[in-house]
Design a protein around this motif. Structure first.
Motif, short mmCIF file in Angstrom:
data_model
loop_
_atom_site.label_atom_id
_atom_site.label_comp_id
_atom_site.label_asym_id
_atom_site.label_seq_id
_atom_site.Cartn_x
_atom_site.Cartn_y
_atom_site.Cartn_z
N MET A 78 0.79 -1.57 0.07
CA MET A 78 -0.38 0.10 0.23
C MET A 78 0.51 0.95 -0.34
SD MET A 78 -1.55 3.16 2.05
CE MET A 78 -0.58 2.20 3.37
N ASP A 79 0.57 2.11 -0.86
CA ASP A 79 0.76 3.42 -0.94
C ASP A 79 0.03 4.58 -1.05
OD1 ASP A 79 3.58 4.66 -0.22
OD2 ASP A 79 4.19 4.22 -2.41
N PRO A 80 0.41 5.99 -0.60
CA PRO A 80 -0.68 6.83 -1.33
C PRO A 80 -0.06 7.07 -2.78
CG PRO A 80 0.31 7.17 0.83
CD PRO A 80 1.17 6.09 0.64
N VAL A 81 -0.53 7.86 -3.66
CA VAL A 81 0.03 8.10 -4.61
C VAL A 81 -0.83 9.83 -5.21
CG1 VAL A 81 -0.04 6.15 -5.51
CG2 VAL A 81 -1.90 7.00 -5.25
N GLN A 82 -0.47 10.88 -5.46
CA GLN A 82 -0.33 12.11 -5.51
C GLN A 82 0.45 12.93 -7.09
OE1 GLN A 82 1.96 12.09 -1.98
NE2 GLN A 82 3.71 13.92 -3.26
N CYS A 83 0.19 13.72 -7.07
CA CYS A 83 0.44 14.61 -7.87
C CYS A 83 0.23 16.13 -7.45
CB CYS A 83 0.13 14.55 -9.28
SG CYS A 83 0.83 15.94 -10.96
N ASP A 84 1.81 17.12 -6.64
CA ASP A 84 1.41 17.72 -5.79
C ASP A 84 1.73 18.64 -7.87
OD1 ASP A 84 1.00 17.24 -3.66
OD2 ASP A 84 3.20 16.79 -2.91
N PHE A 85 2.41 18.76 -8.51
CA PHE A 85 2.06 19.21 -9.42
C PHE A 85 1.34 19.60 -10.34
CE2 PHE A 85 3.39 21.01 -13.92
CZ PHE A 85 4.12 21.49 -13.56
N SER A 86 -0.33 18.75 -10.22
CA SER A 86 -1.70 19.27 -10.43
C SER A 86 -2.01 20.53 -10.37
CB SER A 86 -2.52 18.04 -9.98
OG SER A 86 -2.71 18.60 -8.58
N ALA A 87 -1.41 21.33 -9.21
CA ALA A 87 -2.38 22.14 -8.88
C ALA A 87 -1.96 23.69 -10.48
CB ALA A 87 -1.84 22.91 -7.69
N MET A 88 -0.68 22.81 -10.86
CA MET A 88 -0.20 23.67 -11.88
C MET A 88 -1.24 22.92 -13.70
SD MET A 88 1.69 26.08 -11.00
CE MET A 88 2.98 26.35 -12.08
N LEU A 89 -2.04 22.56 -13.36
CA LEU A 89 -2.86 21.72 -14.83
C LEU A 89 -4.31 22.01 -14.77
CD1 LEU A 89 -1.00 17.71 -14.06
CD2 LEU A 89 -0.45 20.20 -15.89
N SER A 90 -4.72 22.12 -16.16
CA SER A 90 -5.78 21.47 -16.37
C SER A 90 -6.41 20.35 -16.39
CB SER A 90 -6.73 22.02 -17.51
OG SER A 90 -5.82 21.29 -19.06
N PRO A 91 -8.06 19.81 -15.95
CA PRO A 91 -9.17 18.84 -16.05
C PRO A 91 -8.25 18.26 -17.33
CG PRO A 91 -10.47 20.16 -15.32
CD PRO A 91 -8.99 21.33 -15.56
#
Length: 186
Positions: A78-91
């Motif tokens: 088990m592990d967390p997944v993420q994308c902190d850079f996503s704040a810079m992205l459109s859907p």
């Protein structure tokens, strides 16, 4: 016998943005999109290989539980997944650049939880909910979050979409309020 916590594998896009600088990486997405996709796919390969090695090594010594940096534990990998850079992205960019690697990671892991950085990233919640092997979403309150207003609405939305919720409660009163609003399950 003990509990083992794997290292925090930072997501490919955020890692590349840190290596290239965020400004340059935003330009890279526009100017060399296929190279970015190849780099993130390669980084995801490395995460899967390293995670497999780490988990299998721990398992060979009798530890089958995984404890993450979120202080969440599960029987299995088990592990967390993420994308902190996503704040810079459109859907649309999130779908193109983040979702393929998230799908690979959630399909690989026995259990996964998405580390969502607050209200700004709720615009991706339907895409995240479409990942069948994503078990839960950890909603992190960020500066400016309106509690209980939008935070409780976001919690309720995550549950409506069928995902378990890791709620960021600051005290017992907030935890009771969350349970009253969205229920005790999930």
């Amino acid at each position: 016998r003990g509990i083992v916590s794997p290292p925090c594998w930072l997501d490919p896009l955020t890692t590349l943005a840190a290596l290239r600088t965020e400004n340059q990486f935003c330009l890279d997405i526009l100017e060399i999109p296929e190279r970015i996709k190849a780099w993130t796919a390669a980084a995801t390969d490395l995460i899967i290989e390293a995670s497999s090695h780490f988990y299998n090594t721990a398992k060979s010594h009798g530890s089958t539980e995984t404890l993450s940096w979120l202080n969440v534990m599960a029987e299995g990998n088990m592990d967390p997944v993420q994308c902190d850079f996503s704040a810079m992205l459109s859907p649309a960019a999130f779908k193109e650049y983040v979702m393929p690697d998230l799908r690979r990671l959630t399909d690989f892991l026995d259990y996964s939880i998405y580390h969502l950085d607050g209200q700004i990233n709720m615009r991706f919640i339907e895409q995240l909910a479409s990942l069948p092997r994503l078990n839960a979403i950890q909603y992190t309150r960020v500066a400016g979050a309106v509690y209980p207003g939008t935070v409780l609405d976001d919690y309720a939305r995550i549950r409506q979409l069928g995902k378990s919720l890791y709620a960021d409660c600051l005290n017992t009163a907030e935890a009771v309020e969350v349970v009253k609003r969205i229920g005790p399950d999930g």
